[in-house]
Scaffold this active site. Structure first.
Site, short mmCIF file in Angstrom:
data_model
loop_
_atom_site.label_atom_id
_atom_site.label_comp_id
_atom_site.label_asym_id
_atom_site.label_seq_id
_atom_site.Cartn_x
_atom_site.Cartn_y
_atom_site.Cartn_z
N ASP A 134 25.94 41.58 22.68
CA ASP A 134 25.47 41.90 23.96
C ASP A 134 24.77 42.96 24.00
OD1 ASP A 134 27.32 40.40 24.72
OD2 ASP A 134 29.08 42.01 24.75
N ASP A 143 17.87 32.67 14.52
CA ASP A 143 18.92 33.02 13.94
C ASP A 143 20.39 33.00 14.05
OD1 ASP A 143 16.61 34.98 14.17
OD2 ASP A 143 17.19 36.14 12.91
N GLY A 216 13.80 29.84 9.21
CA GLY A 216 13.73 29.92 7.71
C GLY A 216 15.56 29.44 8.05
#
EC number: 3.2.1.172
Length: 373
Positions: A134, A143, A216
């Site tokens: 948020d 991510d 990654g």
């Protein structure tokens, strides 16, 4: 066994994984694991590695350490405190599945159900993509695929909630749609639908850089998530192709001297850029898992061997008191401009990198063993 047959002047990957896990477990009780007394992905990534070590070695103390962390924060009724406004809160839930499988303690399923409920309340973009937090409205970050994707699929398989398969497919497809760069094949760290962040491209909404660890997280997610989909699910093929394309692109930027990857992946020629350990480990994990599962060609063993040797040679050391150290791990990082990324603090044994290192080493071990080393 391809290039892994080459004589290498390093030990078994599992030896290094155990050395790092033991160092951190000897340094911190579960109450002290940073950030202390919080349900958080830093501990989650590390403990995912520790549980893989338990599976690989049969050493019960690894299992007990991860279990002790969960039991510290989950009460008798499966309640736990976690942030309800961010994807990051979900990732540590991955440890609940092996804990439940081993113990059949329903508290772990109840806790997982509470984490699963977060998907219904997170804010979303106009296309249904989860906001990363948020505090970062209208933004999707790479991510986030790791923070929320693998857990959702494991929960879907545990509780037969098939709608979660579609949810994760949607999230990945939106990230790929908005962050993939056609020229390099790499993915930008973040995308701002509102295009209000200072870093947001005024046309695309993308952040301007290819940050190693964010890419990654993404490729590790893909490598892990393919097998969680039903065998005939069409997105198995899509994700395999995406993984293959991403790894091909990533490998173009592998440092020729060390075999590692830079903090900003495509700008290794800049003097202030630096070789970063956690992203390098996550790439190694995804490549090793891809080879082990048959998603990637075994020719990538050459890339993997070079990265493995470089990681051990350039980024690890053993202290005078016997502690095993992994250096040059970027601390927690938001989206931003080039100067922001390259000026981030470099940590030693930060749990981001420790977890990534242990996961990479455990996934490398079967290749190492099959080569007869």
């Amino acid at each position: 066994m391809g290039s892994m047959d080459q004589s290498i002047a390093v030990k078994s990957p599992l030896t290094y994984a155990e050395a790092l896990a033991n160092t951190i477990m000897n340094t911190y009780t579960v109450e002290e694991l940073p950030p202390a007394n919080r349900w958080h992905y830093h501990q989650g990534v590390f403990l995912c590695g520790v549980l893989r070590l338990w599976e690989a070695t049969g050493e019960k103390r690894y299992f007990e350490y991860a279990k002790a962390y969960a039991d510290l924060l989950i009460d008798d009724n499966g309640n736990l405190l976690f942030r309800r406004d961010e994807l990051d809160a979900i990732q540590a839930g991955l440890i609940l599945f092996p804990l439940y499988e081993q113990t059949k303690d329903e508290r772990y399923v109840k806790a997982a159900k509470r984490l699963r409920s977060l998907y219904g309340t997170l804010n979303r973009t106009s296309e249904g993509g989860f906001w990363h937090k948020d505090g970062y409205p209208y933004q999707m970050w790479l991510d986030g695929l790791y923070m929320g994707g693998p857990f959702a699929l494991k929960y879907a398989n545990l509780k037969q909630e098939t709608e979660l398969f579609d949810q994760v497919v949607l999230q990945e497809s939106l990230m790929r749609k908005h962050t993939k760069d056609a020229k390099t094949g790499l993915f930008y760290h973040a995308w701002d639908e509102a295009k209000k962040m200072p870093w947001a491209n005024e046309e695309t909404g993308c952040s301007p850089e290819f940050w190693a660890r964010s890419i990654g997280w993404y490729v590790m997610s893909l490598a892990d998530m393919i097998e969680e989909l039903p065998k005939k699910h069409p997105n198995r093929h899509v994700w395999k192709n995406t993984l293959q394309d991403m790894i091909k692109s990533i490998c173009r930027y592998q440092d020729k001297e060390t075999g590692l990857w830079y903090q900003i992946v495509d700008k290794g020629d800049r003097s202030d850029n630096w070789l970063e350990s956690s992203g390098s480990c996550l790439y190694m994990y995804a490549i090793a898992k891809g080879i082990n599962k048959g998603y990637l060609d075994r020719a990538y063993e050459t890339t993997l061997l070079k990265a493995y040797q470089g990681l051990i040679q350039h980024k690890t050391e053993t202290s005078e008191d016997g502690a095993f150290l992994v250096k040059d791990i970027c601390v927690g990082t938001s989206a931003g401009f080039y100067d922001y990324y390259v000026s981030r603090e470099r940590s030693t044994n930060d749990l981001h990198g420790a977890g990534a290192f242990i996961l990479a080493m455990t996934e490398l071990e079967p290749l190492f063993r099959s080569a007869g080393k």
